[in-house]
Design an enzyme around this catalytic site. Structure first.
Site, PDB file in Angstrom:
ATOM      1  N   GLY A  46       0.828  -1.189   0.000  1.00 16.67           N
ATOM      2  CA  GLY A  46       0.000   0.000   0.000  1.00 16.67           C
ATOM      3  C   GLY A  46       0.867   1.246   0.000  1.00 16.67           C
ATOM      4  CD  GLN A  51       3.274   5.892   2.690  1.00 14.83           C
ATOM      5  OE1 GLN A  51       2.326   5.334   2.147  1.00 14.83           O
ATOM      6  NE2 GLN A  51       4.262   5.227   3.258  1.00 14.83           N
ATOM      7  CB  CYS A  89       4.961   2.279   7.456  1.00 15.28           C
ATOM      8  SG  CYS A  89       4.552   3.779   6.551  1.00 15.28           S
ATOM      9  CG  LEU A  90       6.606   1.016   1.500  1.00 18.69           C
ATOM     10  CD1 LEU A  90       6.022   1.307   0.127  1.00 18.69           C
ATOM     11  CD2 LEU A  90       7.731  -0.002   1.412  1.00 18.69           C
ATOM     12  CG  HIS A 131      -0.628   1.212   7.213  1.00 20.36           C
ATOM     13  ND1 HIS A 131       0.336   0.778   8.112  1.00 20.36           N
ATOM     14  CD2 HIS A 131       0.014   2.082   6.388  1.00 20.36           C
ATOM     15  CE1 HIS A 131       1.483   1.368   7.821  1.00 20.36           C
ATOM     16  NE2 HIS A 131       1.321   2.156   6.785  1.00 20.36           N
ATOM     17  CD  GLU A 132      -1.002   2.312   2.738  1.00 27.00           C
ATOM     18  OE1 GLU A 132      -0.585   3.485   2.628  1.00 27.00           O
ATOM     19  OE2 GLU A 132      -0.261   1.362   3.047  1.00 27.00           O
ATOM     20  CG  HIS A 135       0.121   6.855   5.407  1.00 26.55           C
ATOM     21  ND1 HIS A 135       1.243   7.329   6.043  1.00 26.55           N
ATOM     22  CD2 HIS A 135       0.352   5.539   5.202  1.00 26.55           C
ATOM     23  CE1 HIS A 135       2.116   6.334   6.211  1.00 26.55           C
ATOM     24  NE2 HIS A 135       1.599   5.231   5.714  1.00 26.55           N
TER      25      HIS A 135
END
Ligand code: NI
Length: 150
Positions: A46, A51, A89-90, A131-132, A135
Site C-alpha cells: 500500500g 508518502q 510502513c515504507l 493503515h493507508e 496516512h
C-alpha cells in the site's frame, strides 16, 4: 510512469492532513500510475499520496498481485472484529510493530472513473485499508502500535 521518492519518518509532510480530490485530472491519473509503480518497486502492499509528498486523499493498495485497488477520497463506512498483527510502513524503514485493527472493513471511495464504489476487505486487506487511510490524516501506525520491533 515514474518511480517517486518515498518520504521517511521525520518529514513533516507525513504529519499533515491531505485534501480531497474534486476532479480526476490527467495529473492525478499520472500520480496514481506513479504511486502504483513506486509501491511495487518498494515491495509494499500500500502507498498513500502524502508518502510521495502529495497532500491529496489518494491511496493505492495491492494485496493480491496484479490487482491494485485505487481509492480516492476513501472513508471507512463499516468495520467489524479485531485483529492484532504485525505491520510495517515504507516511510518507517527497518521497523515493524504490532497494531490492533478491525478484522473486516468496508471502504467507500471514488474510483479512477470518478464513480463512487464500495470495497470490503478482511485480514491483511482490512489492515492495509486502515493503515493507508490513516496516512491521509497524518497518522502513522507507530503512533498507536502495541509493540514495536526494530
Ligand atoms: Ni505506511
Amino acid at each position: 510512469m515514474a518511480k517517486l521518492k518515498i518520504l521517511k519518518i521525520g518529514d513533516e509532510t507525513l504529519r499533515k492532513v491531505s485534501r480531497k480530490v474534486d476532479v480526476i485530472t490527467p495529473r492525478i491519473n499520472t500520480l496514481i500510475d506513479d504511486m502504483i509503480e513506486t509501491m511495487r518497486d518498494a515491495d509494499g502492499c500500500g502507498l498513500a499520496a502524502p508518502q510521495v509528498g502529495v497532500l491529496r486523499r489518494i491511496v493505492v493498495v495491492e494485496v493480491e498481485e496484479g490487482k491494485p485497488i485505487v481509492l480516492i477520497n476513501p472513508k471507512i463506512i463499516a468495520q467489524a472484529g479485531v485483529q492484532e498483527e504485525i505491520e510495517g510502513c515504507l516511510s518507517v524503514p527497518g521497523r515493524n510493530g504490532k497494531t490492533r485493527r478491525p478484522r473486516h472493513v468496508t471502504v467507500r471511495a471514488m474510483g479512477r472513473d470518478g464513480k463512487e464504489f464500495e470495497v470490503s476487505g478482511s485480514d491483511l486487506l482490512a489492515r492495509a485499508f486502515c493503515h493507508e487511510l490513516d496516512h491521509l490524516d497524518g497518522k502513522l501506525y507507530i503512533d498507536e502500535a502495541i509493540e514495536m520491533y526494530d
